[in-house]
Design a protein around this motif. Structure first.
Motif, PDB file in Angstrom:
ATOM      1  N   CYS A  16       1.854   2.389   1.458  1.00 53.25           N
ATOM      2  CA  CYS A  16       1.157   1.517   0.535  1.00 53.25           C
ATOM      3  C   CYS A  16       1.259   0.065   0.949  1.00 53.25           C
ATOM      4  O   CYS A  16       2.173  -0.342   1.625  1.00 53.25           O
ATOM      5  N   GLY A  17       0.274  -0.719   0.589  1.00 49.24           N
ATOM      6  CA  GLY A  17       0.280  -2.123   0.861  1.00 49.24           C
ATOM      7  C   GLY A  17       1.075  -2.893  -0.178  1.00 49.24           C
ATOM      8  O   GLY A  17       1.874  -2.335  -0.891  1.00 49.24           O
ATOM      9  N   THR A 113       2.381  -4.331  -8.182  1.00 46.86           N
ATOM     10  CA  THR A 113       1.469  -4.354  -7.028  1.00 46.86           C
ATOM     11  C   THR A 113       1.747  -3.167  -6.116  1.00 46.86           C
ATOM     12  O   THR A 113       0.819  -2.496  -5.635  1.00 46.86           O
ATOM     13  N   ASN A 116       0.443  -0.008  -7.912  1.00 44.48           N
ATOM     14  CA  ASN A 116      -1.021   0.060  -7.904  1.00 44.48           C
ATOM     15  C   ASN A 116      -1.542   0.404  -6.520  1.00 44.48           C
ATOM     16  O   ASN A 116      -2.493   1.187  -6.374  1.00 44.48           O
ATOM     17  N   ASN A 117      -0.925  -0.180  -5.485  1.00 51.22           N
ATOM     18  CA  ASN A 117      -1.352   0.122  -4.122  1.00 51.22           C
ATOM     19  C   ASN A 117      -1.049   1.573  -3.759  1.00 51.22           C
ATOM     20  O   ASN A 117      -1.837   2.236  -3.068  1.00 51.22           O
ATOM     21  N   ASP A 120      -3.738   3.678  -5.446  1.00 47.45           N
ATOM     22  CA  ASP A 120      -5.030   3.562  -4.768  1.00 47.45           C
ATOM     23  C   ASP A 120      -5.028   4.298  -3.437  1.00 47.45           C
ATOM     24  O   ASP A 120      -6.014   4.960  -3.075  1.00 47.45           O
ATOM     25  N   MET A 121      -3.919   4.192  -2.695  1.00 46.54           N
ATOM     26  CA  MET A 121      -3.830   4.864  -1.404  1.00 46.54           C
ATOM     27  C   MET A 121      -3.821   6.380  -1.578  1.00 46.54           C
ATOM     28  O   MET A 121      -4.453   7.113  -0.811  1.00 46.54           O
TER      29      MET A 121
END
Length: 200
Positions: A16-17, A113, A116-117, A120-121
């Protein structure tokens, strides 16, 4: 659903970012298991599991299989530790995966963050549709997120993610639509049994 077949689903969610909180308190009690019926297989015996580093505990249906993998990311190399238990004659896998972040990244990045990343990933790389999500906290107060999603093959994943002391944990149950209906209470008990053990 084999362990090897699960690896792409599992590792994809880990790289993840960079609302109102719902408390997800973890009760210290056995997983709730309904009596088997003609359409529901006999449940395995659940036992408490703690990994070698002692950083979490959870109830698992038997001894999980461990696998380690290194992934290259923009943050550098990330080591993934995976623990997977698959009861016989059931279309379900119980999975715990974690990765430690580089110190600087973990210190400067907001936990929401990261969560959430990770969400999304997971959706992007498994080509899944999000069914539901909610913000949660671990039993000792670490921020987390619960998501439920279904991929194009019909596999349903219910995942709870937590950011704790520079580490991202993902606790997942991956199952078929049919099996998910009969294992709802068991999966909830499994997720509730996860506990982050703080470093001393």
């Amino acid at each position: 659903m084999t362990f090897r077949g699960l690896l792409p689903l599992i590792t994809a969610t880990m790289i993840c970012g960079g609302s109102v909180l719902v408390e997800a308190r973890q009760p210290q009690r056995p997983v709730s298991v309904a009596k088997p019926t003609a359409t529901q297989p006999v449940q395995p015996k659940w036992k408490s599991f703690t990994p070698p580093d002692g950083r979490f505990s959870i109830l698992m249906p038997g001894q999980p299989e461990r696998n380690s993998e290194t992934q290259k990311t923009y943050m550098g190399e990330i080591n993934l530790e995976m623990f997977v238990a698959q009861p016989p004659k059931q279309e379900v896998a119980y999975v715990v995966v974690y990765n430690d972040f580089p110190y600087s990244y973990g210190q400067i990045t907001n936990p929401q963050t990261i969560l959430n990343n990770a969400r999304d990933m997971a959706l992007k790389t498994t080509k899944s549709n999000l069914i539901s999500q909610r913000d949660i906290r671990s039993s000792n107060g670490h921020p987390g997120k619960e998501i439920v999603y279904v991929n194009t093959g019909g596999k349903i994943t219910r995942s709870r993610m937590y950011v704790a002391e520079g580490r991202l944990y993902q606790v997942m149950a991956i199952t078929s639509r049919k099996q998910q209906q009969t294992l709802t209470r068991t999966i909830t008990g499994y997720l509730n049994s996860f506990h982050v053990v703080l470093k001393k």
